[in-house]
Enzyme design. Sequence first.
Site, PDB file in Angstrom:
ATOM      1  N   LYS A  38       0.809  -1.227   0.000  1.00 37.04           N
ATOM      2  CA  LYS A  38       0.000   0.000   0.000  1.00 37.04           C
ATOM      3  C   LYS A  38       0.839   1.272   0.000  1.00 37.04           C
ATOM      4  O   LYS A  38       0.418   2.296  -0.514  1.00 37.04           O
ATOM      5  CB  LYS A  38      -0.962  -0.003   1.182  1.00 37.04           C
ATOM      6  CG  LYS A  38      -2.146  -0.941   0.960  1.00 37.04           C
ATOM      7  CD  LYS A  38      -3.265  -0.657   1.932  1.00 37.04           C
ATOM      8  CE  LYS A  38      -4.498  -1.483   1.583  1.00 37.04           C
ATOM      9  NZ  LYS A  38      -4.303  -2.929   1.892  1.00 37.04           N
TER      10      LYS A  38
ATOM     11  N   GLU B 100      -9.818   6.944   3.952  1.00 39.23           N
ATOM     12  CA  GLU B 100     -10.746   6.081   4.665  1.00 39.23           C
ATOM     13  C   GLU B 100     -10.043   4.754   4.855  1.00 39.23           C
ATOM     14  O   GLU B 100      -9.140   4.403   4.085  1.00 39.23           O
ATOM     15  CB  GLU B 100     -12.041   5.892   3.879  1.00 39.23           C
ATOM     16  CG  GLU B 100     -12.001   4.825   2.800  1.00 39.23           C
ATOM     17  CD  GLU B 100     -11.067   5.130   1.649  1.00 39.23           C
ATOM     18  OE1 GLU B 100     -10.886   6.315   1.342  1.00 39.23           O
ATOM     19  OE2 GLU B 100     -10.515   4.172   1.070  1.00 39.23           O
TER      20      GLU B 100
ATOM     21  N   SER C 219       1.859  -9.721  -1.025  1.00 36.50           N
ATOM     22  CA  SER C 219       1.486  -8.306  -0.874  1.00 36.50           C
ATOM     23  C   SER C 219       1.830  -7.714   0.483  1.00 36.50           C
ATOM     24  O   SER C 219       2.010  -6.509   0.614  1.00 36.50           O
ATOM     25  CB  SER C 219      -0.004  -8.126  -1.154  1.00 36.50           C
ATOM     26  OG  SER C 219      -0.778  -8.988  -0.341  1.00 36.50           O
TER      27      SER C 219
HETATM   28  C1  PLP Z   1      -5.078  -4.030   1.676  1.00 34.45           C
HETATM   29  C2  PLP Z   1      -4.332  -5.252   1.358  1.00 34.45           C
HETATM   30  C3  PLP Z   1      -4.704  -6.113   0.297  1.00 34.45           C
HETATM   31  C4  PLP Z   1      -5.930  -5.900  -0.544  1.00 34.45           C
HETATM   32  O1  PLP Z   1      -5.919  -4.743  -1.331  1.00 34.45           O
HETATM   33  P1  PLP Z   1      -5.706  -4.766  -2.896  1.00 34.45           P
HETATM   34  O2  PLP Z   1      -6.073  -3.393  -3.318  1.00 34.45           O
HETATM   35  O3  PLP Z   1      -6.603  -5.817  -3.480  1.00 34.45           O
HETATM   36  O4  PLP Z   1      -4.281  -5.075  -3.146  1.00 34.45           O
HETATM   37  C5  PLP Z   1      -3.920  -7.227   0.029  1.00 34.45           C
HETATM   38  N1  PLP Z   1      -2.835  -7.508   0.783  1.00 34.45           N
HETATM   39  C6  PLP Z   1      -2.446  -6.722   1.813  1.00 34.45           C
HETATM   40  C7  PLP Z   1      -1.249  -7.111   2.590  1.00 34.45           C
HETATM   41  C8  PLP Z   1      -3.178  -5.574   2.132  1.00 34.45           C
HETATM   42  O5  PLP Z   1      -2.791  -4.805   3.146  1.00 34.45           O
END
Ligand code: PLP
Length: 403
Positions: free
Chosen positions: A95, A117, A384
């Site tokens: 993010k 938000e 992610s």
């Molecule tokens: C917020 C988040 C997601 C989901 O958000 P996307 O916009 O679909 O990427 C996925 N993995 C992590 C670690 C997150 O913090």
Amino acid sequence: MKTPDYSAFPDDRGHFGPYGGRFVSETLMEPLRRLEEAYARLKNDPAFLAELDDDLKHYVGRPSPLYHAKRLTKAWGGAQVWLKREDLNHTGAHKINNTVGQALLAKHLGKTRIIAETGAGQHGVASATIAARLGLKCVVYMGIEDVERQSPNVFRMKLLGAEVVPVTSGTKTLKDALNEAMRDWVTNVDDTFYVIGTVAGPHPYPMLVRDFNSVVGREVIRQSKEQMGRLPDLLTACVGGGSNAIGLFHPMLPFPEVRMVGVEAGGDGIETGRHAAPLSAGKPGVLHGNRTYVMADDDGQIIGTHSVSAGLDYPGVGPEHAWLKDAGRVEYTAVTDDEALAAFHELAHAEGILPALESSHALAYAKKVAPGMAADRHIVVNLSGRGDKDIFTIAKREGISLT
Ligand SMILES: *Cc1c(COP(=O)(O)O)cnc(C)c1O
């Protein structure tokens, strides 16, 4: 048939085929148009791009490694499994790639205040982080239910100097926090920049959030050529709103030999209705200022979602994914809470990495397909985020003592 030029989208009205667009009140049209103009100018401005690159390198810690998970590969017995280590970024997830970019836009536009938000709090923390770094005031809207459920993230935001506003209207969750943030933006648009945390919202947000996250896919192109000698055969990533997935996929859309699979939250199982998988089991509708796939009942009302991972618990998805699904360029599937948890434990034991529960969904999918692929094939899983935030959820769900 000639491959469409996916990189040319959205069109100048913000449409990805029948999806996307700008479904907002008249008062927001002008600020959105101004943002679009400013972004069109800045994205080609060498000074802006140099500043962004510098932040990504020295503050976020990019490039993130492309890690060959050899023990996991051996355990699954098939294709080579590689992890794109977004969990190693500052603040522990992808993010920050986007918030760094949007906050820099805010600075260049002369804004002194950012608002965001947040549901689980992760986008709130990323926004508070970058606001502190740039000396901007930061206000984060969060449903009061989420404030209570996610208190460590609320405290992090406070420590970073942000103001957290609990939202008590409606269902008291993300949906209502979004409405409050929009209201704030309309009222304070002169000095305020609205930072959106995924590839959703009205145009130009799905485009600019994608562009900022695309650094991930660009790095994987370079790294896979160096480390595999070619592009990967399969990319997979979890899909909540879809920002980490599109960041990995988008730069590789022009290469037809690269297959891509987005993995939604199947919750208790698609057939139970308790999930967060609008692409797998929803239908087109309008949510958060754009047309996309949503989870809605027969009257078009948005329905409740469920996932063990807070970051995937969202009833919509970015409009570019809706379009890529219809075009057949990217495939979408879902895995259940239990499958994601099993993959979490497997990665922890095989490689010494605790993945986020969100990312564990992509891993669980890779586990299903890797054994059926030859050993000279390569899968890249977008990791992610890191799983430290999820340890209490896992302890509670599995009845594991913390000591
Ligand atoms: C917020 C988040 C997601 C989901 O958000 P996307 O916009 O679909 O990427 C996925 N993995 C992590 C670690 C997150 O913090």
